[in-house]
Design a protein around this motif. Sequence first.
Motif, short mmCIF file in Angstrom:
data_model
loop_
_atom_site.label_atom_id
_atom_site.label_comp_id
_atom_site.label_asym_id
_atom_site.label_seq_id
_atom_site.Cartn_x
_atom_site.Cartn_y
_atom_site.Cartn_z
N LEU A 1 52.67 82.37 47.89
CA LEU A 1 52.23 81.07 47.30
C LEU A 1 52.80 79.99 48.16
CD1 LEU A 1 52.31 82.03 43.42
CD2 LEU A 1 50.18 81.95 45.23
N THR A 2 54.08 80.22 48.67
CA THR A 2 54.84 78.78 49.36
C THR A 2 53.99 78.52 50.62
OG1 THR A 2 56.75 79.57 48.22
CG2 THR A 2 57.12 78.18 50.11
N ASP A 3 53.69 79.88 51.11
CA ASP A 3 52.98 79.60 52.43
C ASP A 3 51.65 78.93 52.33
OD1 ASP A 3 55.04 81.06 53.70
OD2 ASP A 3 53.99 82.85 53.81
N ARG A 4 51.15 79.26 51.32
CA ARG A 4 49.67 78.53 51.18
C ARG A 4 49.98 77.14 50.56
NH1 ARG A 4 45.38 81.72 50.63
NH2 ARG A 4 44.26 80.07 49.87
N ALA A 5 51.11 76.66 49.88
CA ALA A 5 51.35 75.38 49.55
C ALA A 5 51.71 74.75 50.85
CB ALA A 5 52.56 75.30 48.44
N ARG A 6 52.42 75.26 51.69
CA ARG A 6 52.78 74.57 52.95
C ARG A 6 51.64 74.14 53.76
NH1 ARG A 6 55.81 78.12 54.52
NH2 ARG A 6 57.92 77.25 53.94
N GLU A 7 50.54 74.73 53.68
CA GLU A 7 49.20 74.48 54.37
C GLU A 7 48.38 73.72 53.52
OE1 GLU A 7 47.56 78.32 55.18
OE2 GLU A 7 49.30 79.09 56.47
N GLY A 8 48.97 73.38 52.28
CA GLY A 8 47.97 72.45 51.34
C GLY A 8 46.97 73.22 50.90
N LYS A 9 47.16 74.41 50.25
CA LYS A 9 45.98 75.13 49.78
C LYS A 9 46.47 75.88 48.46
CE LYS A 9 43.98 76.50 54.55
NZ LYS A 9 43.76 77.84 55.22
N GLN B 1 64.68 78.97 47.31
CA GLN B 1 64.97 77.82 47.72
C GLN B 1 63.93 77.16 48.70
OE1 GLN B 1 67.51 75.89 47.20
NE2 GLN B 1 66.88 74.24 48.70
N ASP B 2 63.02 78.17 49.38
CA ASP B 2 62.05 77.80 50.24
C ASP B 2 60.54 77.27 49.26
OD1 ASP B 2 60.51 77.44 52.52
OD2 ASP B 2 59.79 79.43 52.54
N ALA B 3 60.44 77.93 48.22
CA ALA B 3 59.53 77.63 47.19
C ALA B 3 59.71 76.06 46.63
CB ALA B 3 59.29 78.29 46.15
N ARG B 4 61.10 75.86 46.40
CA ARG B 4 61.18 74.50 45.72
C ARG B 4 61.35 73.41 46.84
NH1 ARG B 4 67.15 75.44 42.81
NH2 ARG B 4 66.71 73.18 42.40
N GLU B 5 61.56 73.75 48.19
CA GLU B 5 61.66 72.93 48.96
C GLU B 5 60.12 72.46 49.39
OE1 GLU B 5 63.58 74.48 52.53
OE2 GLU B 5 65.56 74.01 51.50
N VAL B 6 59.23 73.41 49.61
CA VAL B 6 57.72 73.25 49.75
C VAL B 6 57.00 72.47 48.69
CG1 VAL B 6 55.70 74.28 50.48
CG2 VAL B 6 57.92 74.99 51.84
N MET B 7 57.16 73.18 47.43
CA MET B 7 56.34 72.70 46.05
C MET B 7 57.04 71.76 45.59
SD MET B 7 55.14 76.52 44.62
CE MET B 7 54.79 77.71 45.62
N GLY B 8 58.31 71.58 45.55
CA GLY B 8 59.10 70.64 44.46
C GLY B 8 59.69 71.62 43.49
#
Length: 436
Positions: A376-384, A341-348
């Motif tokens: 990967l979710t944490d890095r996507a949250r930072e735009g990386k 769920q966290d990955a879907r909210e951050v990445m789509g």
Amino acid sequence: MQTHITTTPFGRRSMTLGQIASQATAKAMPKEAIANKWQVFQHVREARELVGATDRALAILNALLSFHRETELSAEGELIVWPSNEQLMARANGISPATLRRHLSVLVECGLIIRRDSPNGKRFARRSRTGEIEQAYGFDLSPLVARAEELRDLAEVVQAEKKAFRVARERLTLLRRDIVKMIDAGLEEGVPGNWGRVLQTYQGVISRLPRTASRQLIEDICAELYELHAEIRDVLESFTKTQNPNANESHSARHIQNSNPDSIFESETGSRKEKEASGNAAETDNVRSLPKRDLPLSIVLDACPNLRETAQSGEIRHWRDFVAAAELVRTMLGISPSAWQDAREVMGEVQAAIALAAIYQRADQINSAGGYLRSLTDRAREGKFSTWPMIMALLRAKLDEGKQRQTTENATSEAGPRLEVSDSLLKSLRKRNPRP
């Protein structure tokens, strides 16, 4: 009042036993029989499959009923209408003459109307000097009055079947939702068990469900799902009974994290520092230079072919099929619902599914799929983070593997067949040609 007599169809149309039976039924109805024409029409429309009527035939029947002035159809009243084909076509939404003739025949064969053809095939009514109808030629609606109760019973049967079908589908939906959420709860709470086997059993049952299933098939599948539902529920209830009822959530979480280290569950918190997660994520540092457009589905499937094996229909044609397959893979990898769920909210939803497909493609090289996805979710949250490098890396690896295989095959073919020499022949050759 007109006298009802048995008549045969005009022209080349032949007489059938079904038409004779319809005329006999209409003739035998009691004189006090009465029916509301629109209520009867509603029953015919609901039971049209059992009766054998078509949609166009119902449109024509509706037009015929509109030519009867009274709302009530009475056995003692005039039940013959004699509209022309042009009038019928106009009230039946402008259908063609050929369609009109074809579906009028359907109404006759279904026993809903009777042809009362004149000697020359024309439709008309002969009136007396007082204006009363002495004889009419056209379409007799008396079967609707004679069969009013029968049509009502057929409509009730259809309604009961529809209700049973709706109840079966509702039960199927509830069972599917409960099973999936209970599996998620088992994974989330760290309940010991072979959840991969449970999920495979569930998918095996659901895979037998076509897009359009009969009520009987749905009920059979519901019976199997109910057994699986009861099995999962018993496991979860047994696990809750073994826990200290006064323990808080944090204590429960510590207990689950440290129990059964050989199970399919993982410690996602400690696995965020896995080497493969940090190493592969380094490839995504320069996200700004990557293409801004979305990845095509065909390219993602080429890079992650293993995901096709998990699709329910065996085929992934749209992104919704891709996301559904990723949902299944998430459970197979033991990734908790919260991480997903966290990955879907951050990445789509789509991008998270692509990342999960890439993880599943390299599952043999990743120790902790859940920890990797959280990283990967944490890095996507930072735009990386972007899914482009992951998919391109998988495609390059696939291409390199193909080139290496082709090089090996070419080298083998160029070398030609090897000559097998026996030991005795080698000894003989050494004797004839001694070494200097």
